[in-house]
Design an enzyme around this catalytic site. Structure first.
Site: not given
Ligand code: NAD
Ligand code: GLY
Length: 372
Positions: A123, A145, A187, A229, A239, A243, A247, A250, A254, A267
């Site tokens: 939990r 998130k 971003e 942020k 949100e 917040r 988006n 988005h 999306h 993304h």
């Molecule tokens: P990712 O985590 O897939 O990373 C992109 C690529 O880069 C992967 O192949 C990874 O292995 C590689 N990588 C990571 N760090 C590296 C480094 N330092 N050197 C070389 N390669 C490296 O993608 P991302 O763009 O970081 O994240 C996308 C995800 O984030 C999506 O699932 C999206 O939904 C999520 N997201 C979440 C939030 C949130 O608020 N929680 C906000 C935006 C996006």
């Molecule tokens: N990436 C959108 C949020 O964190 O609310």
């Protein structure tokens, strides 16, 4: 380069964002200072592990921690039930208790998944984000998130669960492939458009198509993005209102991801086109002037967001819009810029504006006129 600190202000759930160059090895010291005293499960992916896994583990062990590392396959496919199940089992095998903690070492995929494990194991156990992509450093690691995907949609199963620390080592950006750097930069541009005209102007003056920049440039843009942020999340953690501005881009982004079965765009790429479309929609709706629209277009085009895959259709994009989480009944919600640095939610966009927008977008970028 000196280390900087920002605070995400959320009463008992407040935490620091620590930002510096080559600071991954100090993680153990920071965890000690925060009072982490149990075992640590480090979750990373198979691209990040060979680059930073050993360094991270070494620092934790030197600080006296018993740490185990789990390496997931890189990519969105790992934000899944089977991956979560495997990690929860691994936590049980490692006999982790409520004093144990989780370290998310990687991009947004690792961060969202590891945060989900932290939120659900026993939990909820404490976790820290160590983001290694630009996107994760400026966005996904901050704000709590956490989620996995469902076959019917992205980030459908999750929670708001804040980390205890975000440790950003800017040196990790040096190994990031160009495509991922550009994704994160979209971003960064988003923060300028939604909240800070001065920051947008700075980016407009400094961004180059190759993204080859001095360390200080990255330090400045990551710091400023995180500050925005942190401010927004501190004001509206779950949100309820403000917040939602995060988006921006988005809704249509999306829809583009869904219309290409999540196979073409990552993304940030999809969000870039979404920001372009939302800005054009704002211009059509008469709330954004032409000069601001041109500046937004120019900066996004400079990043190279100019090509769409074949096979995209108006029908596909509109189908993708149906599953937007911000949708209320049959009303679509769009975050639209009223000026650079100021956005607002609009739910009164006439259907014919959307048709016109998408049709001319497809024509411009794929060279095909789409009527349906
Ligand atoms: P990712 O985590 O897939 O990373 C992109 C690529 O880069 C992967 O192949 C990874 O292995 C590689 N990588 C990571 N760090 C590296 C480094 N330092 N050197 C070389 N390669 C490296 O993608 P991302 O763009 O970081 O994240 C996308 C995800 O984030 C999506 O699932 C999206 O939904 C999520 N997201 C979440 C939030 C949130 O608020 N929680 C906000 C935006 C996006
Ligand atoms: N990436 C959108 C949020 O964190 O609310």
């Amino acid at each position: 380069m000196e280390t900087s600190k920002l605070r995400v202000d959320l009463e008992s759930r407040s935490y620091d964002i620590i930002l510096g160059y080559d600071i991954l090895g100090n993680l153990g010291q920071h965890l000690k200072a925060l009072g982490f005293k149990g075992k640590l499960l480090v979750i990373t992916d198979d691209n990040v592990f060979p680059l930073y896994g050993e360094k991270c583990l070494k620092g934790l062990k030197e600080a006296g921690y018993s740490a185990k590392i789990e390496v997931i396959p890189a990519g969105e496919g790992s934000k899944s039930w089977p991956a979560a199940d495997q990690l929860l089992t691994s936590a049980l095998d490692f006999v982790m208790d409520r004093d144990s903690g989780i370290v998310a070492l990687g991009g947004g995929v690792v961060g969202d998944l590891a945060g989900f494990i932290a939120a659900t194991y026993l939990r909820g156990v404490a976790y820290v984000q160590v983001p290694t992509t630009l996107l994760a450093q400026v966005d996904s690691s901050v704000g709590g998130k956490v989620a996995i995907n469902h076959p019917r949609g992205k980030n459908i199963i999750g929670s708001f669960y804040q980390p205890r620390l975000v440790l950003i080592d800017l040196k990790t950006l040096e190994t990031l492939p160009f495509r991922e750097l550009r994704t994160g930069m979209a971003e960064v541009v988003k923060y300028g458009i939604i909240r800070d005209q001065g920051f947008f102007n700075y980016l407009y003056d400094h961004l180059t198509p190759t993204l080859e920049q001095e360390k200080d440039f990255y330090r400045h843009i990551v710091y400023r993005s995180c500050a925005i942020k942190a401010e927004v999340v501190s004001m509206d953690e779950r949100e309820g209102g403000l917040r939602a501005i995060l988006n921006f881009g988005h809704t249509l982004g999306h829809a583009l991801e869904a219309a290409t079965s999540y196979k073409h765009f990552n993304h940030g790429e999809a969000v870039s086109y979404g920001m372009l479309l939302a800005s054009r929609l704002a211009f059509m709706r008469g709330i954004l002037n032409e000069e601001s629209l041109k500046a937004i277009e120019e900066i996004l085009f400079r990043l190279g967001f100019k090509e769409l895959p074949p096979g995209l259709t108006m029908e596909g994009i509109k189908e993708g819009l149906k599953y937007d989480k911000k949708r209320r009944g049959d009303k679509l919600a769009f975050i639209l810029p009223e000026a650079i640095g100021k956005v607002q939610v609009y739910t009164d966009i006439p259907g014919e504006y959307l048709d016109q927008l998408i049709s001319s977008f497809l024509k411009e970028f794929t060279g095909k006129q789409e009527n349906k």
